[in-house]
Design a protein around this motif. Structure first.
Motif, PDB file in Angstrom:
ATOM      1  N   ALA A   4      18.146 -24.715  -1.369  1.00 30.20           N
ATOM      2  CA  ALA A   4      18.131 -24.639  -2.830  1.00 30.20           C
ATOM      3  C   ALA A   4      19.275 -23.779  -3.363  1.00 30.20           C
ATOM      4  N   ARG A   5      19.484 -22.592  -2.782  1.00 33.47           N
ATOM      5  CA  ARG A   5      20.545 -21.710  -3.268  1.00 33.47           C
ATOM      6  C   ARG A   5      21.927 -22.171  -2.817  1.00 33.47           C
ATOM      7  N   SER A   6      22.017 -22.808  -1.656  1.00 34.61           N
ATOM      8  CA  SER A   6      23.308 -23.369  -1.234  1.00 34.61           C
ATOM      9  C   SER A   6      23.736 -24.466  -2.190  1.00 34.61           C
ATOM     10  N   THR A   7      22.793 -25.286  -2.624  1.00 34.20           N
ATOM     11  CA  THR A   7      23.081 -26.348  -3.579  1.00 34.20           C
ATOM     12  C   THR A   7      23.532 -25.779  -4.917  1.00 34.20           C
ATOM     13  N   THR A   8      22.845 -24.734  -5.370  1.00 30.64           N
ATOM     14  CA  THR A   8      23.235 -24.081  -6.618  1.00 30.64           C
ATOM     15  C   THR A   8      24.636 -23.495  -6.511  1.00 30.64           C
ATOM     16  N   LEU A   9      24.927 -22.864  -5.384  1.00 30.90           N
ATOM     17  CA  LEU A   9      26.257 -22.302  -5.157  1.00 30.90           C
ATOM     18  C   LEU A   9      27.305 -23.403  -5.194  1.00 30.90           C
ATOM     19  N   ALA A  10      27.024 -24.539  -4.557  1.00 31.40           N
ATOM     20  CA  ALA A  10      27.981 -25.642  -4.484  1.00 31.40           C
ATOM     21  C   ALA A  10      28.276 -26.238  -5.857  1.00 31.40           C
ATOM     22  N   PHE A  11      27.234 -26.474  -6.649  1.00 26.94           N
ATOM     23  CA  PHE A  11      27.451 -27.113  -7.950  1.00 26.94           C
ATOM     24  C   PHE A  11      28.065 -26.159  -8.968  1.00 26.94           C
ATOM     25  N   THR A  12      27.693 -24.877  -8.934  1.00 24.80           N
ATOM     26  CA  THR A  12      28.319 -23.937  -9.864  1.00 24.80           C
ATOM     27  C   THR A  12      29.783 -23.702  -9.506  1.00 24.80           C
ATOM     28  N   ALA A  13      30.144 -23.924  -8.245  1.00 22.48           N
ATOM     29  CA  ALA A  13      31.549 -23.800  -7.836  1.00 22.48           C
ATOM     30  C   ALA A  13      32.346 -25.039  -8.218  1.00 22.48           C
ATOM     31  N   ALA A  14      31.719 -26.211  -8.131  1.00 29.30           N
ATOM     32  CA  ALA A  14      32.443 -27.464  -8.358  1.00 29.30           C
ATOM     33  C   ALA A  14      32.577 -27.808  -9.842  1.00 29.30           C
ATOM     34  N   GLY A  15      31.600 -27.405 -10.654  1.00 21.46           N
ATOM     35  CA  GLY A  15      31.620 -27.774 -12.068  1.00 21.46           C
ATOM     36  C   GLY A  15      32.609 -26.961 -12.879  1.00 21.46           C
ATOM     37  N   ASN A  16      33.015 -27.518 -14.008  1.00 22.76           N
ATOM     38  CA  ASN A  16      33.942 -26.827 -14.908  1.00 22.76           C
ATOM     39  C   ASN A  16      33.480 -26.933 -16.352  1.00 22.76           C
ATOM     40  N   ASN A  17      33.856 -25.966 -17.148  1.00 20.73           N
ATOM     41  CA  ASN A  17      33.511 -25.934 -18.561  1.00 20.73           C
ATOM     42  C   ASN A  17      34.550 -26.764 -19.334  1.00 20.73           C
ATOM     43  N   PHE A  18      34.377 -28.075 -19.306  1.00 19.78           N
ATOM     44  CA  PHE A  18      35.378 -28.950 -19.916  1.00 19.78           C
ATOM     45  C   PHE A  18      35.420 -28.789 -21.430  1.00 19.78           C
ATOM     46  N   GLU A  19      34.291 -28.335 -22.030  1.00 15.13           N
ATOM     47  CA  GLU A  19      34.305 -28.112 -23.473  1.00 15.13           C
ATOM     48  C   GLU A  19      35.349 -27.055 -23.826  1.00 15.13           C
ATOM     49  N   LEU A  20      35.339 -25.947 -23.080  1.00 18.58           N
ATOM     50  CA  LEU A  20      36.299 -24.869 -23.322  1.00 18.58           C
ATOM     51  C   LEU A  20      37.712 -25.325 -22.999  1.00 18.58           C
ATOM     52  N   ALA A  21      37.889 -26.020 -21.877  1.00 21.84           N
ATOM     53  CA  ALA A  21      39.226 -26.470 -21.472  1.00 21.84           C
ATOM     54  C   ALA A  21      39.847 -27.378 -22.529  1.00 21.84           C
ATOM     55  N   ILE A  22      39.062 -28.318 -23.046  1.00 23.34           N
ATOM     56  CA  ILE A  22      39.578 -29.238 -24.064  1.00 23.34           C
ATOM     57  C   ILE A  22      39.900 -28.481 -25.348  1.00 23.34           C
ATOM     58  N   ALA A  23      39.005 -27.557 -25.745  1.00 21.62           N
ATOM     59  CA  ALA A  23      39.235 -26.797 -26.977  1.00 21.62           C
ATOM     60  C   ALA A  23      40.501 -25.957 -26.880  1.00 21.62           C
TER      61      ALA A  23
END
Length: 377
Positions: A287-306
Motif C-alpha cells: 500500500a505505501r510502496s504504491t503511494t510512494l510510486a504514484f506521488t513520485a510519478a504524478g505532476n501538478n499540471f494545473e500549476l505547470a500550465i498556469a
C-alpha cells in the motif's frame, strides 16, 4: 470460530470500465475543442487569479470523496514512517526534476520552448489527481494525504528556486541555453490552497462531523459509498474540460505533441518504477510502496500550465508542453494502476481487494490488505 473474515471488494461498473470512460472523455474533449472553438474561449475566460474556475470545480469534486475517506486519526502513524517520508522527498524534489531536465535536453535539444515547458512540468509535483490513482490502486490513503501535504509545502517554498536552478544556473554551468522563469510565491500558494486546501478541509470536516453525529460504522458504510462515485465523475468532467481547452492546438500540432509525449512517457514510467522498487527494497509494504510510486510519478499540471501561460503566453510552446502533460499522464497512470494491482500479487504476494474484517478494541470494523496465502487458507 475466528473473529476475522476475508472479504473481496467487487469493482463497480464505473470502476471496471474506467479506461473506456477516460478514453471517451479525452476524445469528447478533443472533439469539442476542435469543432466548437467558442467553448475553449468561454472556458479560458472563466479564470480567477490564473485558475480556471470550471477546472477547479471539477478537481474539487474529484478530490473531496477520496479525502473524505481518509482516517485522519491514523495520519500520525504515517508521519512517523521516516523511510517513507525521506524516500518521497528524494524522489519528488531531487530525482524527479533532475530526470525531467535530462529527458527534456535529450529528446528536445532543438526545441527550446517545448524543452522549457517539460522542465516546468517536472518541477510541479503532484498534489491533486494523484489521490485518485492511489485510491484506484488500493494505496495507503493516509500516506497519500500526508505526502501531498508535504509536496504542497515544498512546492510553495522550492518551485521558484528550482525553476531558477534548472532553467538558468545548471544550463549555464553546462554551457547550454538558459531561460528565465517568472512566477510568484503567491500564485503557487493560491494553487495549493485551491487544489489541496479546500478539499482537504472539507474531507476532514465531513469525517469529524459524520463520526461524531452518526458513528464511524455509519460514516464508512453509508456516507462514503454515496459520495465515492463522485470522485470519478469529477475526474471525467475535468478531463473533458482540459482536453477541450486545448483540443484545437493539440490536433493541429500532432507531430510536436508526439515529440513532447516521448520524454513524458519515459518520465512517468521511470518515476513510478523507482518508487515501487524503492518501496519494496525498504519493506514499506504494497500500500505505501504504491503511494510512494504514484506521488513520485504524478505532476501538478494545473500549476505547470498556469506558470507557462503566465510567463510565456497561452499560445507559446511552453504552454503546449504543459497541456500535453495531462494528455499523456492520464492514460499512462491509469495503465499503471492496473500494473500496480498485478505487481501486488507478483512482488508483494498480497491481494489488494482482499481485506481482513475484524472488530477492533472499540468494536468497530477495520479492513487491511491481506497476504494471498492467508486468503487461500
Amino acid at each position: 470460530m475466528s473473529a476475522e473474515a476475508v472479504t473481496t471488494r467487487r469493482l463497480s461498473t464505473l470502476d471496471r470500465w474506467l479506461p473506456a470512460w477516460i478514453g471517451l472523455a479525452m476524445v469528447a474533449g478533443l472533439l469539442l475543442g476542435r469543432f466548437v472553438p467558442a467553448l475553449s474561449d468561454v472556458l479560458a475566460s472563466m479564470e480567477v487569479g490564473g485558475i480556471s474556475v470550471p477546472i477547479a470545480l471539477g478537481l474539487l469534486v474529484m478530490m473531496y470523496p477520496v479525502l473524505a475517506k481518509v482516517r485522519y486519526d491514523r495520519v500520525a502513524a504515517v508521519t512517523g514512517d521516516k523511510k517513507l517520508l525521506a524516500s518521497s522527498l528524494l524522489l519528488n524534489w531531487i530525482v524527479g526534476p533532475a530526470l525531467m531536465f535530462a529527458l527534456a535536453w535529450t529528446f528536445l535539444p532543438d526545441l527550446p520552448e517545448y524543452r522549457t515547458g517539460l522542465i516546468i512540468v517536472g518541477l510541479a509535483r503532484c498534489i491533486a489527481m494523484v489521490v485518485i490513482w492511489n485510491d484506484l490502486a488500493c494505496g495507503d490513503r493516509e500516506a497519500a494525504a500526508v505526502l501531498v501535504a508535504i509536496n504542497s509545502v515544498f512546492q510553495v517554498v522550492a518551485f521558484s528556486l528550482l525553476g531558477y536552478f534548472y532553467l538558468t544556473v545548471l544550463p549555464g554551468w553546462l554551457g547550454l541555453d538558459t531561460q528565465g522563469l517568472e512566477v510568484s510565491v503567491g500564485q503557487i500558494a493560491l494553487n495549493v490552497l485551491v487544489f489541496l486546501g479546500i478539499p482537504l478541509v472539507a474531507g476532514f470536516a465531513s469525517r469529524r462531523i459524520g463520526e461524531r453525529g452518526k458513528g464511524r460504522d455509519w460514516y464508512e458504510s453509508r456516507f462514503v459509498p454515496r459520495i465515492g462515485p463522485w470522485a470519478l465523475y469529477g475526474l471525467l468532467f475535468t478531463i473533458v474540460l482540459l482536453f477541450a481547452l486545448q483540443g484545437e492546438q493539440v490536433t493541429s500540432h500532432l507531430l510536436d505533441v508526439a515529440r513532447i509525449a516521448l520524454p513524458l512517457l519515459v518520465y512517468f514510467a521511470v518515476m513510478w518504477g523507482l518508487g515501487m522498487v524503492l518501496g519494496r527494497a525498504l519493506r514499506l509494504g504494497y500500500a505505501r510502496s504504491t503511494t510512494l510510486a504514484f506521488t513520485a510519478a504524478g505532476n501538478n499540471f494545473e500549476l505547470a500550465i498556469a506558470v507557462a501561460i503566465g510567463t510565456f503566453g497561452a499560445t507559446s510552446g511552453q504552454a503546449l508542453a504543459g497541456v500535453v502533460g495531462p494528455l499523456i499522464e492520464v492514460p499512462v497512470l491509469v495503465g499503471l494502476v492496473y500494473v500496480s494491482l498485478w505487481v501486488a500479487r507478483r512482488w508483494f504476494d498480497v491481494d489488494p481487494y482482499a481485506t481482513t474484517v475484524a472488530p477492533d478494541a472499540t468494536g468497530e470494523v477495520d479492513g487491511v490488505p491481506r497476504d494471498l496465502d492467508e486468503v487461500r487458507s
